[in-house]
Design an enzyme around this catalytic site. Sequence first.
Site, PDB file in Angstrom:
ATOM      1  N   CYS A  29       0.847  -1.186   0.000  1.00 12.08           N
ATOM      2  CA  CYS A  29       0.000   0.000   0.000  1.00 12.08           C
ATOM      3  C   CYS A  29       0.884   1.239   0.000  1.00 12.08           C
ATOM      4  O   CYS A  29       1.964   1.243   0.571  1.00 12.08           O
ATOM      5  CB  CYS A  29      -0.941   0.100   1.207  1.00 12.08           C
ATOM      6  SG  CYS A  29      -2.056  -1.290   1.371  1.00 12.08           S
ATOM      7  N   ARG A  61       3.354  -0.112  -5.161  1.00 14.23           N
ATOM      8  CA  ARG A  61       3.193  -0.699  -3.828  1.00 14.23           C
ATOM      9  C   ARG A  61       1.869  -1.453  -3.677  1.00 14.23           C
ATOM     10  O   ARG A  61       1.593  -2.036  -2.633  1.00 14.23           O
ATOM     11  CB  ARG A  61       3.271   0.394  -2.761  1.00 14.23           C
ATOM     12  CG  ARG A  61       4.562   1.164  -2.795  1.00 14.23           C
ATOM     13  CD  ARG A  61       4.556   2.261  -1.760  1.00 14.23           C
ATOM     14  NE  ARG A  61       4.479   1.717  -0.426  1.00 14.23           N
ATOM     15  CZ  ARG A  61       5.506   1.295   0.283  1.00 14.23           C
ATOM     16  NH1 ARG A  61       6.716   1.360  -0.223  1.00 14.23           N
ATOM     17  NH2 ARG A  61       5.352   0.804   1.491  1.00 14.23           N
ATOM     18  N   TRP A 114      -2.882  -2.565  -1.605  1.00 19.16           N
ATOM     19  CA  TRP A 114      -2.614  -3.982  -1.847  1.00 19.16           C
ATOM     20  C   TRP A 114      -3.405  -4.712  -0.766  1.00 19.16           C
ATOM     21  O   TRP A 114      -3.099  -4.624   0.412  1.00 19.16           O
ATOM     22  CB  TRP A 114      -1.124  -4.288  -1.725  1.00 19.16           C
ATOM     23  CG  TRP A 114      -0.773  -5.673  -2.118  1.00 19.16           C
ATOM     24  CD1 TRP A 114      -0.600  -6.152  -3.376  1.00 19.16           C
ATOM     25  CD2 TRP A 114      -0.531  -6.779  -1.240  1.00 19.16           C
ATOM     26  NE1 TRP A 114      -0.276  -7.483  -3.336  1.00 19.16           N
ATOM     27  CE2 TRP A 114      -0.233  -7.904  -2.052  1.00 19.16           C
ATOM     28  CE3 TRP A 114      -0.544  -6.949   0.147  1.00 19.16           C
ATOM     29  CZ2 TRP A 114       0.056  -9.164  -1.522  1.00 19.16           C
ATOM     30  CZ3 TRP A 114      -0.264  -8.196   0.676  1.00 19.16           C
ATOM     31  CH2 TRP A 114       0.037  -9.286  -0.159  1.00 19.16           C
ATOM     32  N   ASN A 142      -1.014   2.068   5.805  1.00 23.16           N
ATOM     33  CA  ASN A 142      -0.217   0.993   5.200  1.00 23.16           C
ATOM     34  C   ASN A 142       0.286   0.137   6.364  1.00 23.16           C
ATOM     35  O   ASN A 142       0.905   0.662   7.285  1.00 23.16           O
ATOM     36  CB  ASN A 142       0.952   1.608   4.419  1.00 23.16           C
ATOM     37  CG  ASN A 142       2.061   0.608   4.093  1.00 23.16           C
ATOM     38  OD1 ASN A 142       3.222   0.954   4.075  1.00 23.16           O
ATOM     39  ND2 ASN A 142       1.702  -0.632   3.852  1.00 23.16           N
ATOM     40  N   GLY A 143      -0.004  -1.167   6.315  1.00 22.42           N
ATOM     41  CA  GLY A 143       0.423  -2.069   7.391  1.00 22.42           C
ATOM     42  C   GLY A 143      -0.720  -2.974   7.800  1.00 22.42           C
ATOM     43  O   GLY A 143      -1.694  -3.129   7.051  1.00 22.42           O
ATOM     44  N   GLU A 150      16.499 -17.655  -9.455  1.00 20.70           N
ATOM     45  CA  GLU A 150      16.174 -16.252  -9.720  1.00 20.70           C
ATOM     46  C   GLU A 150      15.471 -16.123 -11.085  1.00 20.70           C
ATOM     47  O   GLU A 150      14.488 -15.394 -11.221  1.00 20.70           O
ATOM     48  CB  GLU A 150      17.457 -15.408  -9.659  1.00 20.70           C
ATOM     49  CG  GLU A 150      17.302 -13.962 -10.057  1.00 20.70           C
ATOM     50  CD  GLU A 150      16.269 -13.177  -9.249  1.00 20.70           C
ATOM     51  OE1 GLU A 150      15.755 -13.669  -8.237  1.00 20.70           O
ATOM     52  OE2 GLU A 150      15.952 -12.052  -9.681  1.00 20.70           O
ATOM     53  N   LYS A 166      11.657 -14.776 -11.805  1.00 23.08           N
ATOM     54  CA  LYS A 166      11.425 -13.662 -12.724  1.00 23.08           C
ATOM     55  C   LYS A 166      10.373 -14.044 -13.760  1.00 23.08           C
ATOM     56  O   LYS A 166       9.435 -13.320 -14.013  1.00 23.08           O
ATOM     57  CB  LYS A 166      12.753 -13.329 -13.411  1.00 23.08           C
ATOM     58  CG  LYS A 166      13.051 -11.911 -13.657  1.00 23.08           C
ATOM     59  CD  LYS A 166      13.720 -11.156 -12.547  1.00 23.08           C
ATOM     60  CE  LYS A 166      12.997 -11.180 -11.231  1.00 23.08           C
ATOM     61  NZ  LYS A 166      13.708 -10.622 -10.151  1.00 23.08           N
ATOM     62  N   GLU A 219       6.755 -14.687 -12.155  1.00 22.02           N
ATOM     63  CA  GLU A 219       6.051 -13.553 -11.538  1.00 22.02           C
ATOM     64  C   GLU A 219       5.528 -12.552 -12.561  1.00 22.02           C
ATOM     65  O   GLU A 219       4.506 -11.925 -12.343  1.00 22.02           O
ATOM     66  CB  GLU A 219       6.890 -12.856 -10.462  1.00 22.02           C
ATOM     67  CG  GLU A 219       8.003 -11.992 -10.946  1.00 22.02           C
ATOM     68  CD  GLU A 219       8.753 -11.285  -9.817  1.00 22.02           C
ATOM     69  OE1 GLU A 219       8.130 -10.793  -8.885  1.00 22.02           O
ATOM     70  OE2 GLU A 219      10.001 -11.220  -9.908  1.00 22.02           O
ATOM     71  N   HIS A 241      15.413 -37.321  -9.700  1.00 24.76           N
ATOM     72  CA  HIS A 241      14.886 -37.908  -8.462  1.00 24.76           C
ATOM     73  C   HIS A 241      13.385 -37.659  -8.342  1.00 24.76           C
ATOM     74  O   HIS A 241      12.827 -37.699  -7.249  1.00 24.76           O
ATOM     75  CB  HIS A 241      15.643 -37.340  -7.254  1.00 24.76           C
ATOM     76  CG  HIS A 241      17.077 -37.760  -7.243  1.00 24.76           C
ATOM     77  ND1 HIS A 241      17.484 -39.010  -6.848  1.00 24.76           N
ATOM     78  CD2 HIS A 241      18.196 -37.109  -7.656  1.00 24.76           C
ATOM     79  CE1 HIS A 241      18.805 -39.110  -6.982  1.00 24.76           C
ATOM     80  NE2 HIS A 241      19.256 -37.959  -7.484  1.00 24.76           N
ATOM     81  N   LYS A 264       5.537  -3.970  -4.797  1.00 25.07           N
ATOM     82  CA  LYS A 264       6.993  -3.842  -4.784  1.00 25.07           C
ATOM     83  C   LYS A 264       7.590  -4.048  -3.413  1.00 25.07           C
ATOM     84  O   LYS A 264       8.575  -4.729  -3.234  1.00 25.07           O
ATOM     85  CB  LYS A 264       7.361  -2.454  -5.319  1.00 25.07           C
ATOM     86  CG  LYS A 264       8.849  -2.178  -5.374  1.00 25.07           C
ATOM     87  CD  LYS A 264       9.510  -3.003  -6.454  1.00 25.07           C
ATOM     88  CE  LYS A 264      10.999  -2.756  -6.553  1.00 25.07           C
ATOM     89  NZ  LYS A 264      11.655  -3.849  -7.299  1.00 25.07           N
TER      90      LYS A 264
HETATM   91  C1  F6R Z   1      11.183 -10.532  -7.198  1.00 25.55           C
HETATM   92  C2  F6R Z   1      11.279  -9.524  -6.151  1.00 25.55           C
HETATM   93  C3  F6R Z   1      11.009  -9.937  -4.759  1.00 25.55           C
HETATM   94  C4  F6R Z   1      11.920  -9.169  -3.777  1.00 25.55           C
HETATM   95  C5  F6R Z   1      11.511  -9.500  -2.339  1.00 25.55           C
HETATM   96  C6  F6R Z   1      12.412  -8.810  -1.329  1.00 25.55           C
HETATM   97  O1  F6R Z   1      11.469 -10.005  -8.450  1.00 25.55           O
HETATM   98  O2  F6R Z   1      11.546  -8.380  -6.429  1.00 25.55           O
HETATM   99  O3  F6R Z   1      11.122 -11.304  -4.584  1.00 25.55           O
HETATM  100  O4  F6R Z   1      13.241  -9.527  -4.013  1.00 25.55           O
HETATM  101  O5  F6R Z   1      10.188  -9.107  -2.126  1.00 25.55           O
HETATM  102  O6  F6R Z   1      12.327  -7.430  -1.442  1.00 25.55           O
HETATM  103  P1  F6R Z   1      13.420  -6.494  -0.804  1.00 25.55           P
HETATM  104  O7  F6R Z   1      14.719  -6.757  -1.506  1.00 25.55           O
HETATM  105  O8  F6R Z   1      12.925  -5.109  -1.038  1.00 25.55           O
HETATM  106  O9  F6R Z   1      13.520  -6.840   0.656  1.00 25.55           O
END
Ligand code: F6R
Length: 607
Positions: free
Chosen positions: A2, A27, A74, A100-101, A480, A484, A487, A503, A602
Amino acid sequence: MCGIVGYIGNEEAVPVLLNGLAKLEYRGYDSAGISVYHDGICTIKAKGRLAVLSDKIVGEGTVSSHVGIGHTRWATHGAPSDRNSHPHNSQSGKISVVHNGIIENYMELKAFLEENGYHFVSETDTEVVAQLFDFYYDGDPIGTLQKVIKKIRGAYALAIMCNDHPDSLVAVRKDSPLLVGLSHDGNYVASDIPALLEYTRDYYLLNENEIVLLTKEGVTLYDLDGNQIQKDIFHVTWDIDAAEKGGYDYFMMKEIMEQPQALRKTVFPRLTEKGINLEALSLTEEEIKNFNRIHIVACGSAWHAGIVGRYVLEEVCRVPVEVDIASEFRYRNPILNKNDLCIIISQSGETADTLAALREAKKQGVKVLSIVNVVGSSIARESDDVLYTWAGPEIAVATTKGYTTQLSMLYLVALYFAKVRGTIGEERLQQCLEELRLLPEKTSEVLKLDAGMKELAKKYAQSQDVFIIGRGLDYAAAMESSLKLKEISYIHSEAYAAGELKHGTISLIEEGTLVIAIATQEKLFEKLVSNVKEVKARGANVIAIAIEDSHAMEDVADEVIYLPKSADIFTSSYNVLPMQLFAYYTAVERGCDVDKPRNLAKSVTVE
Ligand code: F6R
C-alpha cells in the site's frame, strides 16, 4: 505494501495526491482513493487501478481543496472492492484515515468499538483506526493519535484528517515506511520519495512511533509521549528522471538496461588502488577475523542473492554461511552466537519479514550488516552497519538492477573479509578485483543479447511449463530466473538443481516441454551436458546458457546463448541477465502488465 500520500499547502490537493499515488502504484494497485477537505471531508475511492479513481474524480467534478490524503491499496483484510478501499472514515464522518500495514488486534478493538455503538462498513483492519480515533477525539489530533497508538498493535503508517482541523494533517509510522516532504508550497507525507520528488528534495525520515503534525506553514515532530523533537533534513540528490521511464515501455526494461551504470556506482567508489575500501563499516578487523559463522537473511530475489553470497563467502573466506528466508528465520529459533555476523539483504529496506529477522538477530546480540538500496529505509537505519547498493530507485515490481547490485556488494564484502582474514592469495585477489572492474562493461556486453532473447521469447511464449536447471551458482541463477519468469509472465516455472531432476521431477518432462539449462560453471559443465541429454531424450526443447568457447552444448541443446568468460564466482552476475530479458519479453508477448504483475506489490511491508 500500500502507498499513502498526504498534502497540505497552497497548491490544489487533488492533482498532488493523484500524482503521488501514480508514483506509489508499484506498492499495490487493488484500489485507490482520496479524501480532501471541501466544506467537510469529501472521500472518493474506487476498486481497480488509479486510472479508475481518476476517471471517477473527473466524472464527479474535481473538488478544489488544499489539504488531503490518498491511498493505493494492496489488499490484506477484505477483498479488493470500493467498500474496502481507503481512505476509511469514522461513522461520524469527522475523521478520515489512510493506512499501510496491518493492525493485528483489530478484532478485539472492533468488538470494543461495536459495544460502544460504532458500526463498521468494511472488512478492513484500518476502519478500526478511524473509529478509534473518533472515539478518543477531544479536539486535539496529536493527543488523540497518542492514545490510538497506545491501543493498536501491528505495523502502520497512518495519515489522518480531522473535519474540524482543515488546517492540519497528522501522521505516524511504525514498521511501515513514511517520510515527510518539506517545501515552500506546502508539506507532504508519503510512503516513498518518488511520490514527492516532483515537489521537494528535502525530507524528514521518521523513526518508529514518531508523530508529525503538518500545516501549510510548517511541520512539527513529536515522540510517542507528545514531546517535541528535532530532526536533520535529509536531502535527496538523485534525479527525478531516475524515477521515470525514460523512453522505455516499462520500468523493468529501463532498469535492466541501467544495470551497467548501477554496478559502476555501487562498485567503483569502493575499489581503490589499494584494494577494496569499505571504510563505512564499523566492524573491526578483529571482529571480521573472529567470525565463526555468517547468517544471510532475506526474501525473494534478495534471498537468491544470498545463496550466491553463501557460495562466494564460503569459497573465499572459508567461513560457514547459512542462508535463510526471513519469514522462516525468525520463527525457527535460530542458534546465533556472539561471534556470528548477520547479513541482511533488501532492496527496499522495508520488507516486513526481513526487518523482523534483523531485530531478532540484534535481540540475540549479533552484529547486523545490511545491504540495502533505499537510503534511510528502516533496515538501513536499524542495522549496525549498512552498505548501500547505489542502484537508484527501482520501480518495476520484479527486481533486476536491485538484484545484480546486491550480488556485486556481496563480492565486495566477501573479498574484503577474505583479505582481512588472510584466506585469499594476492594473485587471486587481484584477479577478482579485475573482474569487479570489468563488471559494468561485461554487463553491457551481455545485455546486447536483447534482440536474440526477444526472438526466443516470441518462440516459447506460449509454453505451459518451464523448467530451469543448473548446478552450484547456476542453480541460484535458475531460482532467480524462474521467479522472474513466473512472476511477470504467469507461466508455471520451476528451478531445479540439475542433478536432482531425475529424483522425481523428470517425470514431468514430455514432448515440447521447455527446459532452460544454465551451464556457466566450468567444472560442472560436462555434468550439465549430460543432464541436457537426459531431458532431450524425453522430448524437451532446450535453451542452454553457456560460456563462449564451450561449444559442446551446441550438439545437444536446441538453442545456445553465450556469455563472456569470467572467473567462476562472477558468472552469477551474467547468467541471470539473458533470463531477465527472456522473462521480460515473454511477459510482453503474453500481454502482461510487466511492471505491475497481478497480486504483487513492490515493497512487502506485511508478514
Ligand atoms: C522478485 C522480487 C522480490 C523481492 C523481495 C524482497 O522479483 O523483487 O522477490 O526480491 O520481495 O524485497 P526487498 O529486496 O525489497 O527486501
